[in-house]
Design an enzyme around this catalytic site. Structure first.
Site, mmCIF file in Angstrom:
data_model
loop_
_atom_site.group_PDB
_atom_site.id
_atom_site.type_symbol
_atom_site.label_atom_id
_atom_site.label_comp_id
_atom_site.label_asym_id
_atom_site.label_seq_id
_atom_site.Cartn_x
_atom_site.Cartn_y
_atom_site.Cartn_z
ATOM 1 N N CYS A 40 29.042 51.867 16.690
ATOM 2 C CA CYS A 40 30.314 51.280 17.130
ATOM 3 C C CYS A 40 30.056 50.254 18.242
ATOM 4 O O CYS A 40 29.113 50.373 19.018
ATOM 5 C CB CYS A 40 31.239 52.380 17.645
ATOM 6 S SG CYS A 40 32.866 51.756 18.157
ATOM 7 N N ASP A 42 31.696 49.963 20.835
ATOM 8 C CA ASP A 42 32.089 50.566 22.112
ATOM 9 C C ASP A 42 30.992 50.390 23.178
ATOM 10 O O ASP A 42 29.824 50.728 22.944
ATOM 11 C CB ASP A 42 32.373 52.067 21.895
ATOM 12 C CG ASP A 42 33.090 52.695 23.086
ATOM 13 O OD1 ASP A 42 32.538 52.654 24.203
ATOM 14 O OD2 ASP A 42 34.202 53.225 22.894
ATOM 15 N N ARG A 44 30.243 51.968 25.646
ATOM 16 C CA ARG A 44 29.640 53.197 26.160
ATOM 17 C C ARG A 44 28.597 53.791 25.228
ATOM 18 O O ARG A 44 28.023 54.840 25.518
ATOM 19 C CB ARG A 44 30.747 54.227 26.440
ATOM 20 C CG ARG A 44 31.736 53.761 27.497
ATOM 21 C CD ARG A 44 33.010 54.570 27.470
ATOM 22 N NE ARG A 44 33.744 54.387 26.210
ATOM 23 C CZ ARG A 44 34.900 54.980 25.927
ATOM 24 N NH1 ARG A 44 35.437 55.806 26.803
ATOM 25 N NH2 ARG A 44 35.499 54.747 24.776
ATOM 26 N N HIS A 96 30.969 58.060 17.140
ATOM 27 C CA HIS A 96 31.077 58.726 18.440
ATOM 28 C C HIS A 96 32.453 59.346 18.625
ATOM 29 O O HIS A 96 33.450 58.859 18.068
ATOM 30 C CB HIS A 96 30.752 57.766 19.586
ATOM 31 C CG HIS A 96 31.762 56.665 19.794
ATOM 32 N ND1 HIS A 96 32.708 56.721 20.783
ATOM 33 C CD2 HIS A 96 31.968 55.511 19.142
ATOM 34 C CE1 HIS A 96 33.447 55.617 20.729
ATOM 35 N NE2 HIS A 96 33.029 54.868 19.747
ATOM 36 N N CYS A 99 36.410 57.684 19.785
ATOM 37 C CA CYS A 99 36.324 56.299 19.289
ATOM 38 C C CYS A 99 37.712 55.652 19.217
ATOM 39 O O CYS A 99 38.616 56.168 18.558
ATOM 40 C CB CYS A 99 35.668 56.284 17.909
ATOM 41 S SG CYS A 99 35.457 54.619 17.248
HETATM 42 CO CO CO Z 1 34.152 53.481 18.738
#
Ligand code: CO
Length: 205
Positions: A40, A42, A44, A96, A99
């Site tokens: 992803c 993302d 993090r 994750h 998400c």
């Molecule tokens: Co995500």
């Protein structure tokens, strides 16, 4: 803000060179990563950091909610390069918990273009509605859906002509599904690994 970023880059590059003289000169000559990571976007969940890998050790493709669209030229180009040129033999699809893309796919709100992108997750949620209903609470349901999405991603990578061709010609590539926990920093194996012969076995059943 950008100035700060550039300053940090200079510090990082200088430190790296001080720790390992010739580091960049060595890395610049070639790459031979062992893993291809599909994850992803993302911020993090950076592949190198969470997997404890250095630059040069993992080839990466990321998009919103780590979705495998079978006609996504971006993902397919990276996959083809990973398999045929870099000769990577371990592919990871990593979802994750927490998400935002999965959350958006479960909301009854318009998100513009993202709704087109996230459509496969909505489809998954419909297919697994009975299983998801057994989860305790909205967060647990979304996390389960994030797991299902990573497992579905593994299947979809395995179905690409790139992997099918590799397996047909005897190349030993495996595709793994992982899920990452934002709250504990741990990667978990979703036990959905596929490798050579996977589809032959399915066809034989
Ligand atoms: Co995500």
């Amino acid at each position: 803000m950008l100035g700060h970023l550039l300053e940090r880059n200079v510090q990082w590059a200088d430190q790296k060179n001080a720790d390992e003289p010739g580091y960049f000169a060595r890395l610049a000559t070639h790459q031979s990563p062992e893993f291809f990571w599909i994850g992803c976007s993302d911020s993090r969940v950076p592949a190198n950091v969470v997997a404890g890998l250095d630059p040069g050790e993992v080839f990466v493709h990321r998009n919103v909610a780590n979705i495998i669209h079978s006609a996504d030229m971006n993902m397919l180009s990276a996959l083809e390069f990973a398999v045929e040129t870099l000769k990577i033999r371990e592919i990871i699809v990593c979802g994750h918990f927490g998400c935002g893309g999965v959350k958006a796919a479960t909301e009854d709100l318009p998100h513009g273009l993202a709704d087109h992108w996230l459509e496969p997750i909505r489809r998954l949620a419909r297919s697994y509605a009975v299983d998801l209903a057994q989860e305790n609470g909205e967060e647990a349901r979304r996390d389960k859906l994030a797991e299902l999405n990573a497992i579905e991603g593994v299947r979809r990578v395995a179905e690409t002509p790139i992997l099918q061709h590799a397996w047909r010609t005897g190349v030993n590539i495996r595709v793994h599904g992982l899920i990452y926990g934002l709250k504990d920093g741990r990667l978990r194996d979703l036990d959905c690994t596929v490798g050579p012969g996977h589809f032959n076995e399915e066809a034989a059943q």
